[in-house]
Design a protein around this motif. Structure first.
Motif, PDB file in Angstrom:
ATOM      1  N   UNK A  10      -0.151   1.672  -8.049  1.00  0.00           N
ATOM      2  CA  UNK A  10      -0.800   0.451  -8.455  1.00  0.00           C
ATOM      3  C   UNK A  10      -1.974   0.880  -8.959  1.00  0.00           C
ATOM      4  N   UNK A  11      -3.164   0.080  -8.786  1.00  0.00           N
ATOM      5  CA  UNK A  11      -3.964  -0.317  -8.903  1.00  0.00           C
ATOM      6  C   UNK A  11      -5.448   0.531  -7.748  1.00  0.00           C
ATOM      7  N   UNK A  12      -5.210   2.177  -7.414  1.00  0.00           N
ATOM      8  CA  UNK A  12      -6.371   1.992  -6.035  1.00  0.00           C
ATOM      9  C   UNK A  12      -5.571   2.574  -4.959  1.00  0.00           C
ATOM     10  N   UNK A  13      -4.412   2.409  -4.908  1.00  0.00           N
ATOM     11  CA  UNK A  13      -3.323   2.724  -3.654  1.00  0.00           C
ATOM     12  C   UNK A  13      -2.475   1.603  -3.000  1.00  0.00           C
ATOM     13  N   UNK A  35       8.425   4.336  -6.973  1.00  0.00           N
ATOM     14  CA  UNK A  35       7.865   4.548  -6.037  1.00  0.00           C
ATOM     15  C   UNK A  35       6.638   5.613  -5.296  1.00  0.00           C
ATOM     16  N   UNK A  36       6.646   5.645  -7.324  1.00  0.00           N
ATOM     17  CA  UNK A  36       5.544   6.652  -7.211  1.00  0.00           C
ATOM     18  C   UNK A  36       4.416   5.823  -7.727  1.00  0.00           C
ATOM     19  N   UNK A  37       4.903   4.988  -8.976  1.00  0.00           N
ATOM     20  CA  UNK A  37       3.462   4.983  -9.524  1.00  0.00           C
ATOM     21  C   UNK A  37       3.367   2.815  -9.036  1.00  0.00           C
ATOM     22  N   UNK A  38       4.308   2.436  -8.403  1.00  0.00           N
ATOM     23  CA  UNK A  38       4.411   0.655  -8.360  1.00  0.00           C
ATOM     24  C   UNK A  38       4.369  -0.077  -9.578  1.00  0.00           C
ATOM     25  N   UNK A  39       4.801   0.666 -10.247  1.00  0.00           N
ATOM     26  CA  UNK A  39       5.533  -0.181 -11.752  1.00  0.00           C
ATOM     27  C   UNK A  39       6.833  -0.745 -11.167  1.00  0.00           C
ATOM     28  N   UNK A  40       6.100  -2.239 -11.637  1.00  0.00           N
ATOM     29  CA  UNK A  40       7.673  -3.088 -11.377  1.00  0.00           C
ATOM     30  C   UNK A  40       8.872  -2.676 -12.491  1.00  0.00           C
ATOM     31  N   UNK A  41       9.965  -2.031 -10.993  1.00  0.00           N
ATOM     32  CA  UNK A  41      11.535  -1.522 -12.386  1.00  0.00           C
ATOM     33  C   UNK A  41      12.815  -2.996 -12.529  1.00  0.00           C
ATOM     34  N   UNK A  42      12.682  -3.364 -11.491  1.00  0.00           N
ATOM     35  CA  UNK A  42      13.424  -4.266 -11.441  1.00  0.00           C
ATOM     36  C   UNK A  42      12.988  -5.911 -10.610  1.00  0.00           C
ATOM     37  N   UNK A  43      14.126  -7.241 -11.116  1.00  0.00           N
ATOM     38  CA  UNK A  43      13.949  -8.196  -9.811  1.00  0.00           C
ATOM     39  C   UNK A  43      15.235  -8.794 -10.594  1.00  0.00           C
ATOM     40  N   UNK A  69       0.097  12.937   4.632  1.00  0.00           N
ATOM     41  CA  UNK A  69      -1.254  14.052   5.351  1.00  0.00           C
ATOM     42  C   UNK A  69      -2.487  13.461   5.886  1.00  0.00           C
ATOM     43  N   UNK A  70      -3.226  12.220   4.915  1.00  0.00           N
ATOM     44  CA  UNK A  70      -4.561  12.163   4.971  1.00  0.00           C
ATOM     45  C   UNK A  70      -4.369  10.515   5.399  1.00  0.00           C
ATOM     46  N   UNK A  71      -3.771   9.748   5.038  1.00  0.00           N
ATOM     47  CA  UNK A  71      -4.630   8.217   5.509  1.00  0.00           C
ATOM     48  C   UNK A  71      -4.325   7.363   4.670  1.00  0.00           C
ATOM     49  N   UNK A  72      -5.645   8.231   3.736  1.00  0.00           N
ATOM     50  CA  UNK A  72      -5.484   7.436   2.378  1.00  0.00           C
ATOM     51  C   UNK A  72      -4.692   6.921   1.503  1.00  0.00           C
ATOM     52  N   UNK A  73      -5.516   5.688   0.767  1.00  0.00           N
ATOM     53  CA  UNK A  73      -5.052   5.604  -0.312  1.00  0.00           C
ATOM     54  C   UNK A  73      -4.532   6.362  -1.852  1.00  0.00           C
ATOM     55  N   UNK A  74      -2.923   6.304  -2.008  1.00  0.00           N
ATOM     56  CA  UNK A  74      -3.002   7.171  -3.192  1.00  0.00           C
ATOM     57  C   UNK A  74      -3.544   6.864  -4.441  1.00  0.00           C
ATOM     58  N   UNK A  88       0.654  -1.153   0.142  1.00  0.00           N
ATOM     59  CA  UNK A  88      -0.088   0.306   0.105  1.00  0.00           C
ATOM     60  C   UNK A  88       1.012   1.256  -0.111  1.00  0.00           C
ATOM     61  N   UNK A  89       0.217   2.297  -0.227  1.00  0.00           N
ATOM     62  CA  UNK A  89       1.017   3.739  -0.813  1.00  0.00           C
ATOM     63  C   UNK A  89      -0.059   4.932  -0.289  1.00  0.00           C
ATOM     64  N   UNK A  90       0.507   5.161   0.911  1.00  0.00           N
ATOM     65  CA  UNK A  90      -0.520   6.012   1.891  1.00  0.00           C
ATOM     66  C   UNK A  90      -0.001   7.160   1.516  1.00  0.00           C
TER      67      UNK A  90
END
Length: 180
Positions: free
Chosen positions: A86-89, A141-149, A77-82, A72-74
């Motif tokens: 990813x998909x809705x946070x 860390x901004x989008x949630x996309x996998x950058x490397x494995x 300031x608000x604690x809401x999912x960003x 999850x990425x919250x």
């Protein structure tokens, strides 16, 4: 909830960020203890059973936390999912492993570590075969996309592949079970 919290809180600019044994992420005024916000994973994805949780990572405008197979990425300031992460946070940690997601057991109790704009995270997977691979991945860390494995059992062309039995990565990960 029967869960465990095994972490230290993080204090930044007078705000304490932490997880609770009942799987909530909280932001508190570090001087007074007054709650600023609270996010409860269980209201969105309720699951029973014991779960070990090891805290949060705070980076720029967000607080990262894991809940079983979810990263999850919250909003800090608000604690809401960003919504743009990813998909809705949240990112499903079962995705991106070259396996069908249904029935895959992948979880993370650690929030990972940030480096160069990436959240680097390992996961826990079953030891029985077939199983999900125990790959270590870096998420944007901004989008949630996998950058490397990093494949813990190397694939053809990767360093160390020749030290494993031929196609060990397929067998260990259960690819043969799905590919016929």
């Amino acid at each position: 909830a029967g869960s465990e919290m095994q972490s230290n809180p993080i204090v930044i600019d007078g705000v304490l960020y932490a997880t609770t044994p009942k799987l909530r992420v909280v932001a508190l005024d570090a001087a007074t203890g007054r709650e600023i916000w609270s996010f409860d994973f269980n209201t969105i994805d309720p699951r029973s059973g014991r779960y070990r949780h090891r805290g949060v990572v705070v980076w720029q405008d967000r607080v990262f936390a894991t809940q079983r197979n979810n990263l999850w990425a919250l909003d800090r300031k608000t604690g809401r999912p960003i919504p743009s992460f990813g998909h809705d946070g949240r990112v499903d940690l079962r995705e991106g492993l070259d396996r069908p997601v249904d029935g895959l057991s992948v979880s993370a109790s650690t929030p990972g570590v940030i480096f160069d704009g990436m959240l680097i995270l390992g996961t826990a997977v079953p030891e029985a075969l077939p199983s999900a691979p125990g790959d270590i991945r870096a998420y944007d860390a901004t989008t949630g996309a996998i950058r490397w494995t990093f494949h813990t059992i190397p694939r053809p062309g990767e360093l160390g592949y020749e030290t494993w039995p031929k196609d060990a990565w397929k067998i260990a990960g259960g690819v043969n079970a799905w590919s016929g």
